[in-house]
Write an enzyme that holds these catalytic residues in place. Structure first.
Site, PDB file in Angstrom:
ATOM      1  N   ASP A  76      24.837 -27.230  -1.110  1.00 52.81           N
ATOM      2  CA  ASP A  76      24.505 -27.238  -2.493  1.00 52.81           C
ATOM      3  C   ASP A  76      23.114 -27.989  -2.883  1.00 52.81           C
ATOM      4  OD1 ASP A  76      26.856 -25.727  -3.237  1.00 52.81           O
ATOM      5  OD2 ASP A  76      27.846 -27.598  -3.345  1.00 52.81           O
ATOM      6  N   LYS A 110      19.464 -24.329  -1.946  1.00 50.23           N
ATOM      7  CA  LYS A 110      18.940 -23.279  -1.049  1.00 50.23           C
ATOM      8  C   LYS A 110      18.785 -22.043  -1.444  1.00 50.23           C
ATOM      9  CE  LYS A 110      22.660 -24.076   1.701  1.00 50.23           C
ATOM     10  NZ  LYS A 110      23.009 -25.086   1.188  1.00 50.23           N
ATOM     11  N   GLY A 136      28.072 -20.392  -2.229  1.00 48.76           N
ATOM     12  CA  GLY A 136      27.829 -20.149  -3.687  1.00 48.76           C
ATOM     13  C   GLY A 136      26.473 -20.544  -3.991  1.00 48.76           C
ATOM     14  N   HIS A 137      25.503 -19.329  -4.165  1.00 49.04           N
ATOM     15  CA  HIS A 137      23.990 -19.756  -4.315  1.00 49.04           C
ATOM     16  C   HIS A 137      23.680 -19.205  -5.622  1.00 49.04           C
ATOM     17  CE1 HIS A 137      23.185 -19.498   0.491  1.00 49.04           C
ATOM     18  NE2 HIS A 137      23.596 -20.721  -0.156  1.00 49.04           N
ATOM     19  N   THR A 145      37.339 -24.565  -0.045  1.00 46.10           N
ATOM     20  CA  THR A 145      37.393 -23.867  -1.134  1.00 46.10           C
ATOM     21  C   THR A 145      38.529 -22.707  -1.091  1.00 46.10           C
ATOM     22  OG1 THR A 145      36.202 -22.306   0.270  1.00 46.10           O
ATOM     23  CG2 THR A 145      34.694 -23.796  -1.005  1.00 46.10           C
ATOM     24  N   GLN A 171      25.836 -23.650   3.209  1.00 46.18           N
ATOM     25  CA  GLN A 171      26.485 -25.281   3.343  1.00 46.18           C
ATOM     26  C   GLN A 171      25.205 -25.872   3.851  1.00 46.18           C
ATOM     27  OE1 GLN A 171      28.812 -22.461   5.123  1.00 46.18           O
ATOM     28  NE2 GLN A 171      29.505 -22.201   2.990  1.00 46.18           N
ATOM     29  N   THR A 188      33.082 -27.507   7.211  1.00 40.42           N
ATOM     30  CA  THR A 188      33.385 -26.270   6.982  1.00 40.42           C
ATOM     31  C   THR A 188      33.620 -25.718   8.479  1.00 40.42           C
ATOM     32  OG1 THR A 188      32.828 -23.975   6.169  1.00 40.42           O
ATOM     33  CG2 THR A 188      31.159 -25.266   7.012  1.00 40.42           C
ATOM     34  N   ALA A 207      29.246 -23.895  -7.802  1.00 40.38           N
ATOM     35  CA  ALA A 207      29.034 -22.339  -8.063  1.00 40.38           C
ATOM     36  C   ALA A 207      30.117 -21.515  -7.679  1.00 40.38           C
ATOM     37  CB  ALA A 207      27.620 -21.996  -7.343  1.00 40.38           C
TER      38      ALA A 207
HETATM   39  P1  IMP Z   1      35.687 -24.456   3.520  1.00 41.69           P
HETATM   40  O1  IMP Z   1      34.429 -24.094   4.018  1.00 41.69           O
HETATM   41  O2  IMP Z   1      36.349 -23.603   2.362  1.00 41.69           O
HETATM   42  O3  IMP Z   1      36.600 -24.409   4.791  1.00 41.69           O
HETATM   43  O4  IMP Z   1      35.686 -25.806   2.826  1.00 41.69           O
HETATM   44  C1  IMP Z   1      35.337 -27.087   3.736  1.00 41.69           C
HETATM   45  C2  IMP Z   1      34.553 -28.247   3.173  1.00 41.69           C
HETATM   46  O5  IMP Z   1      33.251 -27.439   3.064  1.00 41.69           O
HETATM   47  C3  IMP Z   1      35.055 -28.475   1.793  1.00 41.69           C
HETATM   48  O6  IMP Z   1      34.743 -29.856   1.762  1.00 41.69           O
HETATM   49  C4  IMP Z   1      34.037 -27.669   0.976  1.00 41.69           C
HETATM   50  O7  IMP Z   1      33.940 -28.057  -0.402  1.00 41.69           O
HETATM   51  C5  IMP Z   1      32.783 -27.469   1.487  1.00 41.69           C
HETATM   52  N1  IMP Z   1      31.930 -26.380   1.430  1.00 41.69           N
HETATM   53  C6  IMP Z   1      32.319 -25.076   1.792  1.00 41.69           C
HETATM   54  N2  IMP Z   1      31.280 -24.005   1.384  1.00 41.69           N
HETATM   55  C7  IMP Z   1      30.448 -25.233   0.638  1.00 41.69           C
HETATM   56  C8  IMP Z   1      29.238 -24.624  -0.281  1.00 41.69           C
HETATM   57  O8  IMP Z   1      28.860 -23.536   0.220  1.00 41.69           O
HETATM   58  N3  IMP Z   1      28.620 -25.568  -0.652  1.00 41.69           N
HETATM   59  C9  IMP Z   1      29.094 -27.093  -0.550  1.00 41.69           C
HETATM   60  N4  IMP Z   1      30.337 -27.164   0.143  1.00 41.69           N
HETATM   61  C10 IMP Z   1      30.953 -26.464   0.675  1.00 41.69           C
HETATM   62 MG    MG Z   2      26.392 -23.847  -3.256  1.00 42.01          MG
END
Ligand code: IMP
Ligand code: MG
Length: 423
Positions: free
Chosen positions: A13, A16, A40-41, A130, A224, A239, A298
């Site tokens: 976040d 990007k 989420g962009h 997420t 990410q 992630t 997002a």
């Molecule tokens: P996952 O990717 O859904 O398995 O989540 C693992 C961790 O990565 C959690 O803390 C999520 O909040 C974080 N995360 C996953 N995708 C994003 C992103 O696009 N932006 C910020 N945090 C993310």
């Molecule tokens: Mg984002």
């Protein structure tokens, strides 16, 4: 010609999407190489807000090509929906501007259920995912039991493999006490999405290499951030993909020596969504930003945790990614503060360190050591060039660049395209 890898230097976040949209003006191709619709962009163009999850932000620029590479995990129903949503906003997605790798793995409904079940069972130790099934999908990929886009393009083969996978996963779901899946329902929904996506699916490696030969400029869009990287992040609070620069190569099939530049995107402060250690987290600062209506996710809408700029983390991100240049976003979030803290070191027990510890418990217990910089208490959102920024804001940006060990090239003072200052 210059090929750029864009990475998030913090916990995701960083803004990007906006920077990619901006850089796409001069690029020919934008590639996503990892992650899934956990990303989420948010991009705002001409007053219209677009939230993209799987499709590269480059799609918003006519004439540009977007690629979803082999390293991405794809929920085909979600992509089909994203395409339909873009069409509603008059953004045309066709095979002339979107290509999807046939090697990209699929996210299936059992991945989402298992993601949810595992999180529920972790209780207070949950990761805060997420719940998009990302971890289990990459798990299946590594365990060599995943289904890929290429399988989905062959309905009979897909159905046969899916039936077998659903059987195994239903046993797992049953053991969790969760609802089993109905093969016929999943099969029909996926095949329908597969039909919609068929025009886009192919060998993206060959496409990218032909583009390289033709001298096209490629932008690799990271999702990410560095500290969510499966190898280098705050494991297990990460992630499941390589969010750092190397991931752009493995996730696209473009070799390292074809890359020319790594651009690190970072906020002028730090945020994180989900659980896990966050040394510079500050509740009063979080409340202030949320009070301004900023820092809500997002993808999940969750309020992000906020804290001061962490130069220990970002310096390490500079190392792992080989960051040459930096783009600093959300500078305007600091506009009202009389003074601003920047973390330069951590104290862990009696030791002072300038590298983040690899054990999350140590990082959780690390006490940030701050320097204090004067604020500017002037709105910056209308600044168009660097010299429009207050002196203290410029000094703050230069300090961030100095601490990161990279060159400041972009400063962003708002979500719109024209709120981007190029140095
Ligand atoms: P996952 O990717 O859904 O398995 O989540 C693992 C961790 O990565 C959690 O803390 C999520 O909040 C974080 N995360 C996953 N995708 C994003 C992103 O696009 N932006 C910020 N945090 C993310
Ligand atoms: Mg984002």
């Amino acid at each position: 010609m210059s090929n750029t890898i864009l990475v998030g230097a913090q916990w995701g976040d960083e803004g990007k999407g906006k920077i990619i949209d901006f850089l796409t003006e001069t690029a020919d191709i934008v590639v996503r190489s990892q992650g899934g619709n956990n990303a989420g962009h948010t991009v705002i163009v001409g007053g219209t807000k677009y939230v993209l999850h799987l499709i590269p932000s480059g799609i918003l620029r006519p004439g540009k090509k977007c690629v979803i590479g082999n390293g991405v995990v794809i929920d085909p129903i979600a992509v089909a929906k994203e395409i339909a949503g873009l069409a509603e906003k008059k953004i045309k997605v066709s095979k002339s501007n979107l290509l999807i790798s046939d090697c990209a793995h699929l996210v299936l409904p059992y991945h989402r259920s298992i993601d949810e079940q595992r999180e529920a069972r972790k209780g207070k130790n949950k990761i805060g995912t997420t719940k998009r099934g990302i971890g289990p999908a990459y798990g299946d990929k590594a365990a060599r039991v995943g289904l890929r886009m290429g399988d989905l393009m062959q309905p009979a083969l897909f159905s046969e493999k899916l039936a077998q996978r659903i059987k195994e996963n239903n046993a797992v779901l049953k053991a969790f006490g969760a609802k089993p899946l109905k093969f016929a329902e999943v099969n029909a929904a996926y095949l329908e999405a597969g039909k919609k996506l068929a025009p886009f699916v192919g060998n993206t490696v060959v496409f990218l290499h032909e583009a390289l030969k033709a001298g096209k400029e490629i932008l690799f869009e990271g999702a990410q951030g560095t500290f969510l990287d499966i190898d280098h992040g705050t494991y297990p609070y990460v992630t499941s993909s390589n969010t750092t620069a190397g991931g752009a190569c493995t996730g696209s099939g473009v070799p390292p020596h074809r890359m020319d530049r790594v651009l690190g995107v970072m906020k002028a402060y730090t945020t994180r969504v989900g659980e896990g250690p966050f040394p510079t987290e500050n509740d009063a600062f979080s409340d202030m930003l949320h009070g301004m209506g900023r820092e809500f996710g997002a993808t999940t809408g969750r309020a992000r945790r906020c804290g001061w700029f962490d130069a220990v983390a970002v310096r390490y991100a500079g190392m792992i990614n080989g960051i040459d240049d930096i783009a600093v976003t959300n500078l305007d979030g600091l506009d009202t503060l009389p003074s601003i803290q920047v973390c330069t070191h951590y104290k862990i027990g009696k030791m002072t360190v300038d590298v983040p510890p690899s054990d999350f418990r140590q990082l959780r217990d690390a006490k940030p050591v701050y320097i204090e910089l004067p604020g500017w208490q002037t709105p910056t959102h209308e600044a168009k060039k660097y010299s429009d920024l207050p002196k203290n804001a410029r000094a703050y940006l230069q300090k961030i660049a100095e601490l990161t060990g990279a060159k400041l090239t972009i400063a962003s003072v708002g979500p719109n395209r024209d709120q981007t200052i190029v140095l």
